[in-house]
Design an enzyme around this catalytic site. Structure first.
Site: not given
Length: 300
Positions: A259, A275
């Site tokens: 992201h 992440c």
């Protein structure tokens, strides 16, 4: 992972939690892939004007007997009540990916056309079911091996595990892209058709909440909201946290994601909950080109 109100933790918004990445609503759809053709030609010349030597007499090639096709193993009937592999339920009883750290591209995937059983070996035991979608995203699984008429695929919601499918109940899909994440150098490399297209400096997980090693794949994209994520959609991956106990309880069933991130100072560091944080423009590039089923390999 996402940071909220100045903490270096996870952020929650719009039903989506990163750090691991939890999806409760998605905006699915195959992402258009731009064509890329790379060509090259060359020749080797000589200024030597001496006459060439006479060619050696041709030697007949030995005859090679055609290979006998390997017989397809039959599939045992699937019992009622097999668990369905979804975003939250991890499959059990499946073998480890024997080439988990391989950097070889995978060029074909498959999409289940209905609910189908997945087996622990060719002709083996059915242990779970796969459905055409996972959390609203069309499910495309990279094909990693073929044997006895069966195909091996990477499984979602379990790190470095494969399952086997007989030749019916799915359709093949081409895969052109490969994302490689290097944890030690904090780099994400994008390859298309085996050719390096781009590379970016990113943020990866900490020592206690590492970005999972090995091969996984893109489940799909999901919306985000808030300045921390630069208001750019995220890519949800098939991998899940390695050490669930190191995460808040709300994230222990979550998935890894790729992201955008607002803070340029975090890139090049191990600072997330697992992440991969990307510069916003780089994330937009991935969203434009990377589709469901794209192989993602994380190495040290």
């Amino acid at each position: 992972m996402a940071r909220s109100h100045g903490t270096d933790g996870c952020g929650a918004y719009g039903g989506l939690v990163f750090g691991a990445l939890r999806v409760t609503r998605t905006r699915a759809g195959l992402i258009g892939l731009a064509a890329c053709v790379a060509a090259g030609a060359g020749f080797l010349g000589s200024t030597d004007d001496r006459p060439a030597a006479a060619p050696a007499p041709a030697v007949p090639s030995p005859s090679v007997a055609p290979r006998t096709p390997e017989p397809t193993l039959s599939a045992a009937p699937a019992p009622a009540g097999l668990p369905v592999i979804d975003y939250w339920t991890a499959p059990r009883g499946f073998p480890a990916d024997p080439a988990a750290m391989s950097l070889t591209a995978v060029t074909e995937g498959l999409h289940p056309s209905r609910s189908i059983p997945v087996y622990d070996a060719p002709g083996g035991r059915p242990r779970a079911r796969l459905t055409p979608e996972i959390s609203g995203m069309p499910l495309i699984l990279p094909i990693t091996d073929r044997r006895s008429g069966w195909v091996a695929v990477l499984l979602p919601t379990a790190n470095r595990r494969i399952g086997w499918l007989p030749p019916k109940g799915w359709t093949a899909r081409p895969l052109r892209d490969h994302l490689i994440v290097q944890r030690r150098t904090h780099k994400l490399i994008w390859r298309r058709d085996g050719v390096r297209r781009a590379a970016w400096t990113v943020t990866t997980g900490t020592a206690t909440t590492p970005t999972p090693l090995g091969r996984s794949f893109v489940l799909g994209r999901t919306p985000t909201s808030g300045a921390a994520y630069a208001n750019v959609d995220a890519l949800a991956l098939s991998s899940v946290p390695e050490n669930r106990r190191a995460l808040p309880a709300s994230l222990r069933g979550a998935h890894t994601g790729i992201h955008g991130w607002y803070d340029d100072g975090s890139f090049g560091r191990s600072a997330s909950n697992g992440c991969v944080r990307m510069p916003p423009d780089a994330q937009r590039t991935l969203l434009k080109h990377i589709g469901h089923g794209t192989l993602v390999t994380v190495v040290d």
